[in-house]
Scaffold this active site. Structure first.
Site, PDB file in Angstrom:
ATOM      1  N   ASP A   1      60.488  33.503  63.734  1.00 16.82           N
ATOM      2  CA  ASP A   1      58.667  34.350  63.584  1.00 16.82           C
ATOM      3  C   ASP A   1      58.777  35.121  64.876  1.00 16.82           C
ATOM      4  OD1 ASP A   1      56.177  33.761  62.704  1.00 16.82           O
ATOM      5  OD2 ASP A   1      56.006  33.044  65.659  1.00 16.82           O
TER       6      ASP A   1
ATOM      7  N   GLU B   1      61.623  37.946  61.388  1.00 13.37           N
ATOM      8  CA  GLU B   1      59.879  38.896  60.316  1.00 13.37           C
ATOM      9  C   GLU B   1      60.067  39.543  61.763  1.00 13.37           C
ATOM     10  OE1 GLU B   1      55.260  37.627  60.741  1.00 13.37           O
ATOM     11  OE2 GLU B   1      56.979  36.353  62.076  1.00 13.37           O
TER      12      GLU B   1
END
Length: 763
Positions: free
Chosen positions: A437, A488
């Site tokens: 993330d 990401e």
């Protein structure tokens, strides 16, 4: 050799100011006035009386207090050997002695004898290269001289004293003080007589005397929020049944395989009534939703996995399942990096979930959050009274916008904590990949900051985070061939998915955020105006092969007022569904692996709400049920056509037929590694039927219609090509043959060339 304690030393010891309790407590051999004798000391807070009980005879010897109701001692005559013993105590709250407590003395088991953490372990950890440090730090079940117990170890180099506290010592930090292991910063103690299920914390005394109660950074399980204790857990009791899956994964190149991911938040996929408790495990209620509970990992294995398999997805991606205190963080503010969340069950229950997924042929990816952590007092923040896990300077160590702290990637032990954590999830829980993330927030020192500290060369690149990613990915693929490491990364940082030996970060996939934003912008427009913005559809192919991309419509796109996918589409009810089908069709035929967030498969109208489950009642309505059927058909098409996945990351796998039609139509060819494997894709993104639309094709023959998003079975109008078309010997689009197609409005067509079959002679 032991020593006798002065009154001053007694006072220091009972106030937790010693770093080696083994030098004071337990069996000691004393030399005094030329004589040698043995003694045993025990620190038992709130004790009226303490006895040493000889195990062989049961004889109880009263110990003498060195400090009132706290420190006790029993001396033996010179030449008398110390017996094998255990301790017995009467507490001050038991004046009649009706509830005497008995336990093994932890300090009769010297850590040198326990030998759980050796010098090499400490060296590798301090160097940042102990890849299995989770087998050493934390709480581990061991047996010493036939006595079962738990070895506790924690890294707190700047603490004055550290103790283990729990129900087993009435949460009093004086009873089980830990020993500092040299200069490693690690503290350890073996506590006999406790086992799985014991709740504990570390009591950390700072250099200036403050006391913090901390959850175990390496703990394998924690209490259900709002409680914050760690729980002793044995991760070696589950019997796995996925060896065939793991062997197949190790022999598979994921970049040449079909990958279609169903992204799930386990706490809001589906709920159950609190009046219907689970068959196994505890019932954990959902906040802000009365009389409702979460499904357990085992219930999710019975419901979610068959659902995903029916839809044809290859993987499940779980929003973070590491322990986190606040449901509203969606799991992205982690406290227990080594503890699977107890909201849905035990570690063994999660192992069962992953095992069942593998047996069903489905991989499991978990979201992993090494970029920041919350400030909760029981967590990693200011762990030993200093900025231990985080950067000290808030210009580098704090995300103001998120209210979280940033890991110190330049500190060996912190980097080791994170890298080993990723490896831990693969090794202990058999996961198949991680999605990291907020990578961009780690790569840039000025990310979302008004004030920031440049790197040594004056730039904004976070050099320590770059080195961290390279080490992380190198080790993931070293130990887990065939695994996925997905970034990401929301900027244009170069070489994210390039190998580390050529200067890349080493991920093997990266979310294509640019494609996602372009497509949502394009489909949000009134279809009549899309013809003026063809670049939004075609631009992604300018860079599609510069990285290994994954196309994702994630949870982030259906929250915070952005509306759900159907709500982004213009037009009436029918046109919204048609546009969404066309978009999904383009997504599944565009180069790149695929990810869809839960509820996108059936077209939920409401935004995702972490406190509620999905709007399953919509499936009773035909448009939603048929949209789900369409997504299942796309997954089947993806898995059955190598042209759509074997060259996702290679320019040889794609060719435009026509990308310049001003009417909002694009056409292209996808090629597989086998030259005979290729499909033709035509997308019409305007609400107009084109009955005589001609495209060029490379081969003469019949082209079978594999997919028509406007088919009646998908709640379309039924306009199409009656199953396929024959070519005309008419060159078009610089190709030797052509097809005259009927293009439905707002549609995606996929056609496959059928090689001519020889005609058998009648003679």
């Amino acid at each position: 050799m032991g020593f006798l304690l002065s009154a001053e030393q007694v006072g220091q010891f009972v106030s937790n100011q010693w770093q080696d309790p083994y030098a004071v407590l337990g069996p000691q051999q004393i030399e005094e006035a030329g004589k040698s004798f043995g003694l045993v000391r025990a620190l038992v807070p709130n004790a009226r009386q303490v006895w040493l009980v000889e195990r062989a005879t049961g004889q109880a010897y009263p110990m003498q207090p060195l400090h009132p109701e706290t420190l006790f001692e029993l001396r033996f005559e010179p030449g008398t050997p110390l017996p094998d013993y255990f301790l017995r105590a009467q507490r001050v709250w038991d004046p009649q002695g009706e509830h005497l407590e008995e336990w093994e003395d932890p300090y009769r088991f010297p850590l040198e004898k326990v030998n759980h953490i050796g010098e090499l372990d400490r060296y590798l950890f301090n160097e940042g290269n102990h890849h299995r440090i989770y087998d050493k730090l934390g709480a581990h079940l061991i047996t010493v001289d036939g006595v079962k117990g738990v070895h506790f170890a924690v890294w707190a180099p700047n603490a004055r004293n550290v103790s283990v506290i729990g129900d087993f010592n009435h949460w009093d930090g004086r009873q089980h003080q830990m020993k500092r292991l040299g200069e490693s910063g690690i503290w350890a103690v073996f506590i006999p007589g406790i086992g799985p299920g014991a709740i504990y914390k570390y009591e950390v005394k700072t250099s200036w005397g403050d006391i913090y109660e901390k959850s175990d950074p390496y703990g394998f399980q924690q209490e259900v929020r709002p409680k914050t204790g760690s729980i002793v857990a044995d991760l070696n009791t589950y019997t796995w049944h996925d060896q065939a899956w793991l062997e197949k994964r190790a022999a598979t190149d994921p970049l040449r395989s079909p990958i279609s991911v169903y992204e799930v938040h386990l706490g809001s996929w589906m709920h159950a009534s609190a009046e219907d408790p689970p068959a196994e495990g505890q019932s954990v209620l959902v906040d802000q939703k009365p009389n409702t509970r979460f499904l357990t990992y085992r219930e999710l294995a019975d419901k979610l996995i068959p659902y995903v398999k029916e839809l044809g997805f290859t993987h499940i991606e779980l929003l973070p399942v590491a322990e986190h205190p606040f449901d509203g963080s969606w799991g992205y503010q982690v406290i227990g990096y080594y503890a699977v969340t107890s909201r849905y069950g035990s570690p063994q229950d999660f192992m069962y979930f992953v095992d069942r997924a593998h047996q069903a042929g489905i991989g499991v990816i978990v979201d992993w959050v090494p970029g920041h952590f919350p400030k909760d007092g029981h967590g990693l923040a200011f762990f030993d009274g200093t900025h231990l896990y985080e950067y000290a300077d808030p210009r580098k160590g704090e995300h103001k916008g998120w209210g979280t702290l940033v890991f110190n990637y330049g500190r060996n032990e912190v980097r080791n904590y994170l890298v080993a954590n990723a490896l831990f999830w693969f090794e202990k829980y058999h996961i198949d990949g991680i999605r990291v993330d907020a990578v961009a927030s780690m790569l840039y020192l000025d990310y979302d900051r008004k004030e920031w500290i440049p790197n040594p060369y004056g730039g904004r690149e976070h050099l320590e985070a770059i080195d961290f990613f390279r080490q992380l990915n190198t080790l993931i693929f070293k130990y887990n061939p065939g695994a996925l490491s997905i970034a990401e990364e929301s900027t244009a940082w170069p070489m994210v998915t390039w190998p580390t030996h050529v200067g890349g970060l080493g991920f093997n996939l990266k979310w294509n955020m640019g494609w996602m934003h372009d497509m949502l912008d394009y489909f949000h427009m009134d279809p009549w105006f899309r013809q003026f913005h063809p670049h939004l559809v075609t631009f992604s192919l300018m860079y599609a092969f510069s990285e290994n991309y994954m196309l994702a419509f994630s949870h982030d796109e259906v929250v915070h007022g952005k509306s759900h996918m159907l709500g982004k589409m213009p037009g009436d009810h029918w046109h919204k569904f048609a546009s969404l089908r066309a978009l999904y069709g383009y997504m599944f035929t565009h180069p790149g692996k695929k990810t869809l967030f839960m509820s996108m498969e059936f077209g939920q109208w409401n935004e995702w709400n972490v406190w509620a489950d999905l709007d399953w009642e919509l499936l009773q309505y035909e448009p939603h049920a048929k949209l789900r059927h369409y997504v299942a058909s796309l997954n089947h098409l993806l898995r059955s056509e190598p042209a759509l996945y074997t060259q996702d990351t290679k320019p040889e796998g794609f060719r435009w037929i026509d990308c310049s039609d001003h009417r909002g139509i694009v056409s292209f060819i996808r090629y597989g590694e086998d030259p005979s494997e290729w499909v033709v894709v035509v997308c019409n993104f305007t609400p107009v039927v084109w009955p005589n639309y001609r495209i060029g094709v490379p081969e003469r023959g019949f082209y079978r219609e594999l997919l028509n998003s406007d088919a009646v079975e998908f709640w379309g109008s039924g306009v199409g090509n009656l199953g396929g078309k024959w070519t005309d010997d008419w060159a078009y689009h610089n190709l030797p043959y052509s097809l005259e197609l009927c293009l439905p409005q707002l549609s995606t067509l996929v056609l496959k060339w059928q090689p001519p079959q020889p005609v058998e002679s009648q003679n």
